[in-house]
Design a protein around this motif. Structure first.
Motif, mmCIF file in Angstrom:
data_model
loop_
_atom_site.group_PDB
_atom_site.id
_atom_site.type_symbol
_atom_site.label_atom_id
_atom_site.label_comp_id
_atom_site.label_asym_id
_atom_site.label_seq_id
_atom_site.Cartn_x
_atom_site.Cartn_y
_atom_site.Cartn_z
ATOM 1 N N LYS A 31 -5.047 13.504 -15.594
ATOM 2 C CA LYS A 31 -3.923 14.413 -15.850
ATOM 3 C C LYS A 31 -4.247 15.883 -15.605
ATOM 4 O O LYS A 31 -3.346 16.687 -15.362
ATOM 5 N N ASN A 32 -5.524 16.256 -15.661
ATOM 6 C CA ASN A 32 -5.881 17.665 -15.474
ATOM 7 C C ASN A 32 -5.864 18.111 -14.016
ATOM 8 O O ASN A 32 -6.045 19.290 -13.725
ATOM 9 N N SER A 33 -5.669 17.181 -13.098
ATOM 10 C CA SER A 33 -5.546 17.537 -11.679
ATOM 11 C C SER A 33 -4.214 17.006 -11.161
ATOM 12 O O SER A 33 -3.186 17.663 -11.266
ATOM 13 N N ILE A 34 -4.230 15.815 -10.593
ATOM 14 C CA ILE A 34 -2.992 15.126 -10.214
ATOM 15 C C ILE A 34 -2.964 13.842 -11.032
ATOM 16 O O ILE A 34 -3.650 12.868 -10.712
ATOM 17 N N GLY A 35 -2.198 13.847 -12.100
ATOM 18 C CA GLY A 35 -2.158 12.686 -12.972
ATOM 19 C C GLY A 35 -1.487 11.507 -12.287
ATOM 20 O O GLY A 35 -0.469 11.666 -11.622
ATOM 21 N N TYR A 36 -2.077 10.333 -12.461
ATOM 22 C CA TYR A 36 -1.457 9.144 -11.881
ATOM 23 C C TYR A 36 -1.911 7.891 -12.618
ATOM 24 O O TYR A 36 -2.919 7.878 -13.324
ATOM 25 N N PHE A 37 -1.149 6.826 -12.433
ATOM 26 C CA PHE A 37 -1.580 5.498 -12.837
ATOM 27 C C PHE A 37 -0.910 4.491 -11.916
ATOM 28 O O PHE A 37 0.063 4.809 -11.234
ATOM 29 N N TYR A 38 -1.467 3.290 -11.850
ATOM 30 C CA TYR A 38 -0.801 2.236 -11.092
ATOM 31 C C TYR A 38 -0.952 0.908 -11.815
ATOM 32 O O TYR A 38 -1.861 0.712 -12.617
ATOM 33 N N THR A 154 5.351 -4.874 0.608
ATOM 34 C CA THR A 154 4.993 -5.619 1.821
ATOM 35 C C THR A 154 3.897 -6.632 1.507
ATOM 36 O O THR A 154 2.792 -6.242 1.104
ATOM 37 N N PRO A 155 4.174 -7.920 1.681
ATOM 38 C CA PRO A 155 3.174 -8.951 1.347
ATOM 39 C C PRO A 155 1.900 -8.803 2.170
ATOM 40 O O PRO A 155 1.934 -8.432 3.350
ATOM 41 N N ASP A 156 0.775 -9.078 1.516
ATOM 42 C CA ASP A 156 -0.530 -9.130 2.195
ATOM 43 C C ASP A 156 -0.881 -7.830 2.913
ATOM 44 O O ASP A 156 -1.525 -7.847 3.966
ATOM 45 N N TRP A 157 -0.473 -6.695 2.343
ATOM 46 C CA TRP A 157 -0.782 -5.413 2.981
ATOM 47 C C TRP A 157 -2.211 -5.013 2.624
ATOM 48 O O TRP A 157 -2.512 -4.665 1.493
ATOM 49 N N ALA A 158 -3.104 -5.063 3.622
ATOM 50 C CA ALA A 158 -4.522 -4.790 3.396
ATOM 51 C C ALA A 158 -4.813 -3.295 3.505
ATOM 52 O O ALA A 158 -4.087 -2.550 4.167
ATOM 53 N N PHE A 159 -5.886 -2.877 2.880
ATOM 54 C CA PHE A 159 -6.291 -1.469 2.901
ATOM 55 C C PHE A 159 -6.459 -0.961 4.326
ATOM 56 O O PHE A 159 -6.036 0.140 4.670
ATOM 57 N N GLU A 160 -7.074 -1.782 5.176
ATOM 58 C CA GLU A 160 -7.354 -1.353 6.550
ATOM 59 C C GLU A 160 -6.095 -1.256 7.412
ATOM 60 O O GLU A 160 -6.150 -0.744 8.542
ATOM 61 N N ASN A 161 -4.957 -1.691 6.895
ATOM 62 C CA ASN A 161 -3.695 -1.534 7.628
ATOM 63 C C ASN A 161 -3.245 -0.079 7.672
ATOM 64 O O ASN A 161 -2.361 0.282 8.446
ATOM 65 N N GLY A 162 -3.838 0.772 6.824
ATOM 66 C CA GLY A 162 -3.367 2.151 6.713
ATOM 67 C C GLY A 162 -2.080 2.206 5.923
ATOM 68 O O GLY A 162 -1.728 1.271 5.186
ATOM 69 N N GLY A 163 -1.350 3.309 6.069
ATOM 70 C CA GLY A 163 -0.116 3.461 5.303
ATOM 71 C C GLY A 163 -0.364 3.544 3.811
ATOM 72 O O GLY A 163 0.509 3.212 2.996
ATOM 73 N N ASN A 164 -1.559 3.996 3.430
ATOM 74 C CA ASN A 164 -1.925 4.082 2.012
ATOM 75 C C ASN A 164 -1.673 5.485 1.463
ATOM 76 O O ASN A 164 -1.746 6.473 2.189
ATOM 77 N N LEU A 165 -1.388 5.546 0.184
ATOM 78 C CA LEU A 165 -1.174 6.822 -0.492
ATOM 79 C C LEU A 165 -2.504 7.558 -0.632
ATOM 80 O O LEU A 165 -3.502 6.977 -1.055
ATOM 81 N N GLU A 166 -2.491 8.843 -0.302
ATOM 82 C CA GLU A 166 -3.663 9.698 -0.472
ATOM 83 C C GLU A 166 -3.279 10.851 -1.395
ATOM 84 O O GLU A 166 -2.257 11.490 -1.181
ATOM 85 N N ILE A 167 -4.084 11.110 -2.388
ATOM 86 C CA ILE A 167 -3.868 12.277 -3.242
ATOM 87 C C ILE A 167 -5.105 13.167 -3.164
ATOM 88 O O ILE A 167 -6.223 12.686 -3.011
ATOM 89 N N TRP A 168 -4.864 14.471 -3.269
ATOM 90 C CA TRP A 168 -5.902 15.460 -2.975
ATOM 91 C C TRP A 168 -6.149 16.350 -4.207
ATOM 92 O O TRP A 168 -5.850 17.543 -4.188
ATOM 93 N N PRO A 169 -6.735 15.817 -5.271
ATOM 94 C CA PRO A 169 -6.928 16.611 -6.489
ATOM 95 C C PRO A 169 -7.904 17.768 -6.343
ATOM 96 O O PRO A 169 -7.860 18.724 -7.122
ATOM 97 N N ASN A 170 -8.775 17.691 -5.333
ATOM 98 C CA ASN A 170 -9.774 18.744 -5.125
ATOM 99 C C ASN A 170 -9.457 19.620 -3.928
ATOM 100 O O ASN A 170 -10.336 20.311 -3.400
ATOM 101 N N GLY A 171 -8.202 19.594 -3.482
ATOM 102 C CA GLY A 171 -7.797 20.435 -2.366
ATOM 103 C C GLY A 171 -7.964 19.748 -1.023
ATOM 104 O O GLY A 171 -8.644 18.720 -0.897
ATOM 105 N N GLN A 193 2.910 22.088 -8.385
ATOM 106 C CA GLN A 193 2.469 23.071 -7.383
ATOM 107 C C GLN A 193 1.119 22.729 -6.734
ATOM 108 O O GLN A 193 0.793 23.247 -5.669
ATOM 109 N N LYS A 194 0.364 21.814 -7.347
ATOM 110 C CA LYS A 194 -0.964 21.495 -6.812
ATOM 111 C C LYS A 194 -1.110 20.017 -6.434
ATOM 112 O O LYS A 194 -2.215 19.575 -6.100
ATOM 113 N N SER A 195 -0.023 19.275 -6.472
ATOM 114 C CA SER A 195 -0.129 17.821 -6.265
ATOM 115 C C SER A 195 0.024 17.441 -4.795
ATOM 116 O O SER A 195 0.974 16.771 -4.387
ATOM 117 N N TRP A 196 -0.937 17.871 -4.003
ATOM 118 C CA TRP A 196 -0.948 17.529 -2.583
ATOM 119 C C TRP A 196 -1.156 16.028 -2.422
ATOM 120 O O TRP A 196 -2.044 15.441 -3.035
#
Length: 272
Positions: A31-38, A154-171, A193-196
């Motif tokens: 929470k002190n940078s970009i708070g998230y959960f999944y 999307t069924p069976d969506w693997a990490f290497e398929n790309g299209g993944n969410l990226e968050i940038w807490p350290n800029g 304002q900082k949740s890139w």
């Protein structure tokens, strides 16, 4: 008849309650940078597959292609299968909103019946979304955007398929945290304002499908937050693009200082 939003919301709420302590832990740690959960398997597999099967073809959606992004969106929900509208608004059920507010330690948050910048998102091979900050407000510039909810189907969506969410807490000069766009996974992240954040390029000849919602508040998440338009940047390897996008950001921000609600209405909203 398919499931109603009320029935779907009860299924979502049931899974959220099961994982309550884990979700609180995830959010507290970030929470002190970009708070998230999944949370995975948020809906029964059969229902999640049905949602995916009823997604529109990209030819039936709005294509968005520029230096900033390449994706397809759908938000005029009465044009599509009724189940899709039901699942979108299931995430806006008041009990779910209240539960997520508690997880994120927020006093009062609201859904958005107009789906301003929300709805459905589809990304095919070579589609991408550059690092950006979401627009800080709702369509009328009355409330602050505070949470982004992304439900991947999307069924069976693997990490290497790309299209993944990226968050940038350290800029943007540091490596992002990548969260896989895994089937039947709900990701909730803060927006301020900082949740890139961004979406990596899709590498597979397939379509990644996502149900998107935003929650709003009368107050910003950060005391330092100020009004801003959707703001894009280039990646560290995209020096020229980054310069162009920063100029574009300044021009659009300047226009919004003069025209408080924009020169024209943003078409990305559900017109009922």
């Amino acid at each position: 008849m398919g499931k109603t939003r009320k029935e779907i919301s009860l299924l979502i709420l049931q899974e959220l309650y099961k994982e309550k302590e884990n979700l609180k832990k995830q959010f507290l740690e970030t929470k002190n940078s970009i708070g998230y959960f999944y949370i995975d398997d948020i809906l029964p597999k059969k229902l999640a597959l049905e949602i995916h099967a009823n997604f529109p073809a990209t030819e039936e959606t709005v294509k968005r292609k520029s230096l900033k992004e390449f994706k397809f969106t759908a938000f005029q929900m009465d044009r599509y299968d009724a189940l899709l509208e039901e699942v979108i608004y299931a995430f806006q059920d008041e009990k779910i909103i209240q539960f997520i507010a508690e997880i994120c330690d927020l006093e009062k948050i609201y859904g958005d019946e107009f789906l301003y910048a929300g709805g459905l998102s589809l990304m095919k091979k070579d589609n991408f979304l550059n690092p950006h900050l979401d627009n800080s407000h709702d369509k009328d510039r009355n409330r602050w955007r505070v949470l982004n909810l992304l439900y991947y189907v999307t069924p069976d969506w693997a990490f290497e398929n790309g299209g993944n969410l990226e968050i940038w807490p350290n800029g943007l000069d540091n490596k992002p945290i990548t969260i896989q766009s895994k089937f039947n996974r709900l990701v909730v992240m803060t927006t301020h304002q900082k949740s890139w954040h961004s979406v990596s390029k899709v590498e597979k000849n397939a379509t990644r499908c996502c149900v998107s919602n935003y929650y709003f508040s009368n107050e910003p998440l950060l005391v330092s937050d100020k009004f801003h338009v959707t703001t894009f940047r280039g990646r560290s390897s995209e020096k020229v693009k980054d310069i162009i996008l920063q100029v574009d950001n300044k021009l659009r921000s300047g226009l919004r200082k003069v025209f408080k609600k924009g020169i024209r209405k943003n078409p990305h909203q559900y017109k009922k």
